[in-house]
Enzyme design. Structure first.
Site, PDB file in Angstrom:
ATOM      1  N   LYS A 196      26.568  25.512  51.556  1.00  0.00           N
ATOM      2  CA  LYS A 196      26.668  26.265  50.286  1.00  0.00           C
ATOM      3  C   LYS A 196      25.354  26.094  49.524  1.00  0.00           C
ATOM      4  O   LYS A 196      25.091  25.042  48.942  1.00  0.00           O
ATOM      5  CB  LYS A 196      27.834  25.699  49.469  1.00  0.00           C
ATOM      6  N   GLU A 269      23.393  12.546  47.352  1.00  0.00           N
ATOM      7  CA  GLU A 269      21.996  12.340  46.943  1.00  0.00           C
ATOM      8  C   GLU A 269      21.883  12.946  45.555  1.00  0.00           C
ATOM      9  O   GLU A 269      21.927  14.171  45.407  1.00  0.00           O
ATOM     10  CB  GLU A 269      21.067  13.013  47.964  1.00  0.00           C
ATOM     11  N   CYS A 303      14.345  15.364  42.153  1.00  0.00           N
ATOM     12  CA  CYS A 303      15.218  14.224  41.856  1.00  0.00           C
ATOM     13  C   CYS A 303      14.440  12.919  41.832  1.00  0.00           C
ATOM     14  O   CYS A 303      14.780  12.011  41.090  1.00  0.00           O
ATOM     15  CB  CYS A 303      16.363  14.159  42.852  1.00  0.00           C
ATOM     16  N   GLU A 400      17.985  12.384  33.023  1.00  0.00           N
ATOM     17  CA  GLU A 400      17.171  13.188  33.939  1.00  0.00           C
ATOM     18  C   GLU A 400      16.892  14.532  33.267  1.00  0.00           C
ATOM     19  O   GLU A 400      17.813  15.297  33.002  1.00  0.00           O
ATOM     20  CB  GLU A 400      17.938  13.401  35.250  1.00  0.00           C
TER      21      GLU A 400
HETATM   22  P1  NDP Z   1      24.669  20.873  40.278  1.00  0.00           P
HETATM   23  O1  NDP Z   1      24.894  19.480  40.666  1.00  0.00           O
HETATM   24  O2  NDP Z   1      25.723  21.578  39.517  1.00  0.00           O
HETATM   25  O3  NDP Z   1      24.367  21.773  41.566  1.00  0.00           O
HETATM   26  C1  NDP Z   1      24.171  21.313  42.882  1.00  0.00           C
HETATM   27  C2  NDP Z   1      25.039  22.118  43.855  1.00  0.00           C
HETATM   28  O4  NDP Z   1      26.421  21.819  43.659  1.00  0.00           O
HETATM   29  C3  NDP Z   1      24.930  23.610  43.673  1.00  0.00           C
HETATM   30  O5  NDP Z   1      25.049  24.248  44.924  1.00  0.00           O
HETATM   31  C4  NDP Z   1      26.121  23.890  42.794  1.00  0.00           C
HETATM   32  O6  NDP Z   1      26.502  25.223  42.796  1.00  0.00           O
HETATM   33  C5  NDP Z   1      27.167  23.005  43.403  1.00  0.00           C
HETATM   34  N1  NDP Z   1      28.288  22.682  42.546  1.00  0.00           N
HETATM   35  C6  NDP Z   1      28.399  22.831  41.191  1.00  0.00           C
HETATM   36  N2  NDP Z   1      29.604  22.391  40.774  1.00  0.00           N
HETATM   37  C7  NDP Z   1      30.266  21.971  41.864  1.00  0.00           C
HETATM   38  C8  NDP Z   1      31.564  21.391  42.088  1.00  0.00           C
HETATM   39  N3  NDP Z   1      32.404  21.144  41.085  1.00  0.00           N
HETATM   40  N4  NDP Z   1      31.919  21.069  43.342  1.00  0.00           N
HETATM   41  C9  NDP Z   1      31.074  21.265  44.360  1.00  0.00           C
HETATM   42  N5  NDP Z   1      29.855  21.812  44.226  1.00  0.00           N
HETATM   43  C10 NDP Z   1      29.443  22.150  43.002  1.00  0.00           C
HETATM   44  O7  NDP Z   1      23.318  20.991  39.510  1.00  0.00           O
HETATM   45  P2  NDP Z   1      22.922  22.143  38.489  1.00  0.00           P
HETATM   46  O8  NDP Z   1      22.299  23.201  39.264  1.00  0.00           O
HETATM   47  O9  NDP Z   1      24.026  22.543  37.596  1.00  0.00           O
HETATM   48  O10 NDP Z   1      21.868  21.373  37.615  1.00  0.00           O
HETATM   49  C11 NDP Z   1      22.310  20.557  36.526  1.00  0.00           C
HETATM   50  C12 NDP Z   1      21.464  19.334  36.430  1.00  0.00           C
HETATM   51  O11 NDP Z   1      21.610  18.555  37.585  1.00  0.00           O
HETATM   52  C13 NDP Z   1      19.980  19.613  36.358  1.00  0.00           C
HETATM   53  O12 NDP Z   1      19.578  19.850  35.073  1.00  0.00           O
HETATM   54  C14 NDP Z   1      19.388  18.370  36.934  1.00  0.00           C
HETATM   55  O13 NDP Z   1      19.252  17.403  35.930  1.00  0.00           O
HETATM   56  C15 NDP Z   1      20.413  17.910  37.917  1.00  0.00           C
HETATM   57  N6  NDP Z   1      20.087  18.249  39.309  1.00  0.00           N
HETATM   58  C16 NDP Z   1      19.682  17.249  40.093  1.00  0.00           C
HETATM   59  C17 NDP Z   1      19.340  17.497  41.388  1.00  0.00           C
HETATM   60  C18 NDP Z   1      18.878  16.410  42.253  1.00  0.00           C
HETATM   61  O14 NDP Z   1      18.493  16.641  43.396  1.00  0.00           O
HETATM   62  N7  NDP Z   1      18.917  15.190  41.779  1.00  0.00           N
HETATM   63  C19 NDP Z   1      19.364  18.842  41.954  1.00  0.00           C
HETATM   64  C20 NDP Z   1      19.861  19.846  41.043  1.00  0.00           C
HETATM   65  C21 NDP Z   1      20.196  19.530  39.775  1.00  0.00           C
HETATM   66  P3  NDP Z   1      25.821  26.223  41.735  1.00  0.00           P
HETATM   67  O15 NDP Z   1      24.368  26.110  41.863  1.00  0.00           O
HETATM   68  O16 NDP Z   1      26.285  27.503  42.171  1.00  0.00           O
HETATM   69  O17 NDP Z   1      26.325  25.805  40.394  1.00  0.00           O
END
Ligand code: NDP
Length: 494
Positions: A196, A269, A303, A400
């Site tokens: 996904k 992660e 990250c 973060e």
């Molecule tokens: P998310 O953790 O929401 O997104 C990561 C993935 O998980 C996306 O594919 C997302 O889908 C999916 N997802 C969202 N909600 C669920 C759920 N309940 N169950 C399963 N999968 C889910 O990150 P965001 O994109 O919302 O970013 C928010 C914050 O997270 C950022 O501001 C940043 O601080 C942090 N972040 C950290 C990352 C890292 O690698 N450490 C990477 C990305 C974000 P969808 O994108 O469609 O919402």
């Protein structure tokens, strides 16, 4: 013919302007709509829903993408389950050939993948071209090499067997690279997968699906379901054998709760708040480059970004001066321009999050520095930002930000640096800058971080394991360690 450069009066150096050097988008052929990749084909979603995916640097719609609901996810998981016996039954060297073919095709279509990654995600083309795409190919190459050597990889553990169907959820900061991190070890170990991608950046994963068709990967071995958080949640709730997630700590915690007691294997992660620690004996010019790369690479959407700079007091003033000077030279703007250093923020929501946290930094009393630079009128942008006068209790030192924002703190002794570096709920990465090898070892042993870089930052290699402690998650990706979460071991059979 060369033109004479006019030298201004006095000793002032001539002003050099960069002519724009945009990468052509002709190499990318976008469809109007992309279905779900299930059973080796692009299919219409049962949900009947589609959503637009945009370019964050222009806000222009690039294509429509299927929005998978729970029924669509179930169909993808069934396809992965059906494909599992034949895939597991293949000779490991045959599985390796498929993965090698994917790696070669990623290389063949590298330019197209890089341009598409930049169009859909906003990162500078020089990064997608020189980092994301080559590293994605390298991961497929690396894990293809393991496919027929698993019996030797874990001596004394028993015979390695695939866990079955892996559900894999990835974020928007390294869309293709994260797909490679997840898929390559899963396939090499004989698993099938449902991936996904993030809502805002689905397009390179869908191009990867086309590459998998070309590589004649058996249908159903990899399935790709696009959608938002609900699609990810449906995948977590489905009867897969393993979930691999990269993303925010908040969603990671929700997934941990959802899978608790279910027997589904899990690796997470998650976020980070890395300390990049500069000692007074560090090679300062080199450190400046490492600090800049550590926080402004990929607009800070990383990250393991070095988002907290810890500077030893005697060199604080000189380092700050050098950093401010270097910030002036960063080119912010069109990510397709080969000169661009800092591209677009990935989404409006992420921009708002960065703005909110930066406002909190100012309100809490830290001092902000941003260089003068023109930002494009359309799209999502944020100036490279430094904060000084930051205390450990400030939100900008604890949360973060996931943007181009560096919080600078100082320290006097190595022990104080360790104390401050470890004073975070996260534990993903850290950096040490010093010319003393013994100090590097002393520090690295005491830093609670999965990855510690010494006199460099943000270096990645498929052979090197990556992952965190504490709220940065658990499990490792990359290297030999990255195979383990996709295997079970049958005792007594080897
Ligand atoms: P998310 O953790 O929401 O997104 C990561 C993935 O998980 C996306 O594919 C997302 O889908 C999916 N997802 C969202 N909600 C669920 C759920 N309940 N169950 C399963 N999968 C889910 O990150 P965001 O994109 O919302 O970013 C928010 C914050 O997270 C950022 O501001 C940043 O601080 C942090 N972040 C950290 C990352 C890292 O690698 N450490 C990477 C990305 C974000 P969808 O994108 O469609 O919402």
């Amino acid at each position: 013919m060369t033109e004479a450069i006019e030298r201004p009066a006095g000793d002032a150096p001539p002003e050099w302007e960069y002519a724009s050097a945009p990468e052509s988008t002709d190499v990318v052929r976008l469809d109007d709509r992309y279905g779900l990749f299930i059973g080796g084909e692009f299919v219409e979603p049962k949900s009947g829903r589609w959503f637009p995916t945009i370019s964050p640097s222009t806000e222009e719609t690039l294509a429509e993408v299927a929005d998978a609901d729970a029924a669509d996810v179930a169909r993808a998981v069934d396809a992965a389950r059906d494909a599992a016996p034949a895939w597991q039954g293949l000779a490991p060297s045959e599985r390796a050939k498929h993965i090698f073919r994917i790696a070669r095709q990623v290389q063949e279509r590298a330019r197209e993948l890089a341009v598409l990654e930049t169009m859909n995600g906003g990162k500078p083309i020089k990064e997608s071209r020189d980092v994301d795409v080559p590293l994605a190919a390298a991961h497929f190459f690396y894990y293809a090499g393991w496919a027929d050597k698993l019996e030797y990889a874990f001596p004394g553990r028993g015979s390695p067997k695939p866990v079955g169907v892996a559900g894999q959820i990835i974020p928007w900061n390294f869309p293709l690279l994260m797909a490679a991190w997840k898929l390559a070890p899963a396939l090499a170990t004989g698993n099938t997968a449902v991936l996904k991608p993030a809502e805002t950046t689905p397009l390179t994963a869908l191009l990867l699906a086309q590459i998998m068709q070309e590589a004649e990967l058996p249908p159903g071995v990899v399935n790709i379901v696009t959608g938002a958080g609900e699609t990810g949640a449906a995948l977590v709730d489905s009867p897969v054998d393993k979930i691999a997630f990269t993303g925010s700590t908040e969603v990671g915690k929700a997934i941990r709760r959802a899978t608790a007691g279910s027997g589904t294997r899990l690796t997470l992660e998650l976020g980070g708040k890395a300390a990049n620690i500069v000692f007074e004996d560090a090679p300062l010019d080199q450190a400046v480059e490492g600090v800049i790369n550590g926080i402004f690479f990929n607009q800070g959407h990383v990250c393991c970004a070095g988002s907290r700079l810890l500077v030893q007091e005697p060199v604080f003033d000189v380092l700050l001066g050098k950093l401010k000077e270097r910030l002036q030279t960063l080119r912010v703007g069109d990510p397709l321009d080969k000169n661009t250093d800092v591209g677009a923020i990935n989404s409006k929501a992420q921009l708002e999050k960065i703005e909110e946290l930066v406002t909190s930094g100012v309100d809490e009393g830290a001092e902000i520095y941003q260089p003068e630079c023109d930002l494009p009128e359309r799209g999502f942008w944020f100036r490279p930002t430094l904060f000084t006068g930051v205390s450990q209790s400030h939100r900008i030192a604890r949360e973060e930000i996931f943007g181009p924002v560096l919080s600078i703190l100082t320290f006097r002794t190595p022990d104080e640096a360790i104390e401050k570096a470890n004073n975070t709920p996260y534990g993903l990465s850290a950096g040490i800058w010093t010319e003393k090898g013994s100090r590097i070892l002393h520090m690295a042993q005491r830093l609670r971080a999965g990855v510690v870089w010494a006199n460099t930052f943000n270096r990645f290699d498929p052979a090197s394991p990556f992952g965190g402690y504490k709220e940065s998650g658990f499990g490792r990706e990359g290297g030999l360690h990255g195979l383990e979460p996709y295997l079970t071991f049958e005792r007594g059979s080897s």
